[in-house]
Design a protein around this motif. Sequence first.
Motif, PDB file in Angstrom:
ATOM      1  N   GLY A 167      42.133  30.371  29.304  1.00 33.91           N
ATOM      2  CA  GLY A 167      41.204  30.117  30.395  1.00 33.91           C
ATOM      3  C   GLY A 167      39.817  29.824  29.850  1.00 33.91           C
ATOM      4  O   GLY A 167      39.584  29.789  28.631  1.00 33.91           O
ATOM      5  N   GLU A 168      38.859  29.647  30.743  1.00 37.35           N
ATOM      6  CA  GLU A 168      37.506  29.279  30.327  1.00 37.35           C
ATOM      7  C   GLU A 168      36.792  30.399  29.570  1.00 37.35           C
ATOM      8  O   GLU A 168      35.954  30.144  28.724  1.00 37.35           O
ATOM      9  N   GLU A 169      37.064  31.641  29.872  1.00 43.54           N
ATOM     10  CA  GLU A 169      36.404  32.750  29.180  1.00 43.54           C
ATOM     11  C   GLU A 169      37.068  33.081  27.846  1.00 43.54           C
ATOM     12  O   GLU A 169      36.683  34.036  27.176  1.00 43.54           O
ATOM     13  N   LYS A 209      43.732  20.238  25.315  1.00 44.70           N
ATOM     14  CA  LYS A 209      44.281  19.608  26.505  1.00 44.70           C
ATOM     15  C   LYS A 209      44.718  18.187  26.186  1.00 44.70           C
ATOM     16  O   LYS A 209      44.149  17.535  25.302  1.00 44.70           O
ATOM     17  N   LYS A 259      47.528  28.464  25.323  1.00 45.53           N
ATOM     18  CA  LYS A 259      46.810  28.079  26.542  1.00 45.53           C
ATOM     19  C   LYS A 259      45.838  29.205  26.889  1.00 45.53           C
ATOM     20  O   LYS A 259      46.206  30.371  26.876  1.00 45.53           O
ATOM     21  N   PRO A 309      42.156  28.064  21.463  1.00 45.76           N
ATOM     22  CA  PRO A 309      42.688  27.500  22.722  1.00 45.76           C
ATOM     23  C   PRO A 309      43.454  26.216  22.429  1.00 45.76           C
ATOM     24  O   PRO A 309      43.097  25.446  21.534  1.00 45.76           O
TER      25      PRO A 309
END
Length: 153
Positions: free
Chosen positions: A84-86, A149, A82, A146
């Motif tokens: 984050g966006e960065e 989702k 998992k 990543p």
Amino acid sequence: MKVILKQDLDELGFEGDVVDVARGYVRNYLVPRGIAVLATPQNIKVFELQKKKIEVRRLRAKEEAVQLKDRLEGTGLSFAQKAGEEGKLYGSVTAMDIAEGLEKKGVVVDRRKILLDKPIKTVGDYKVPVRIYPGVTAMLQLSVAPEEKAAAE
């Protein structure tokens, strides 16, 4: 205090080597764990007689380490975490995770041999050194991506 090593230690030397170390280290760590014996004339003679066996064992271990190095360098690992966006991970990828991933692929490596300075906390491709045997280090290809989702969202 002089001792004879009964097994290889990265910091000190190889099996059969006579090394000089602190008394406390000998008394509290090396001798109780069976890693070394005191370098008395009698013990030195015993190890001189076993020198050929030790050399054969050392050569065999080095050959096996080179084979394992070839297997590791041909193996790539990928982790989905998992993030984050960065591209920063919510968790991290540690040496233990890498060792478990290798074990799933059929390659058993002690996690302490994986030379990871600090856990990986960002998405990307990495080369992680794995010290298999003194003088034999493999570069393991590692990919951290990543986690996808769920499509139900």
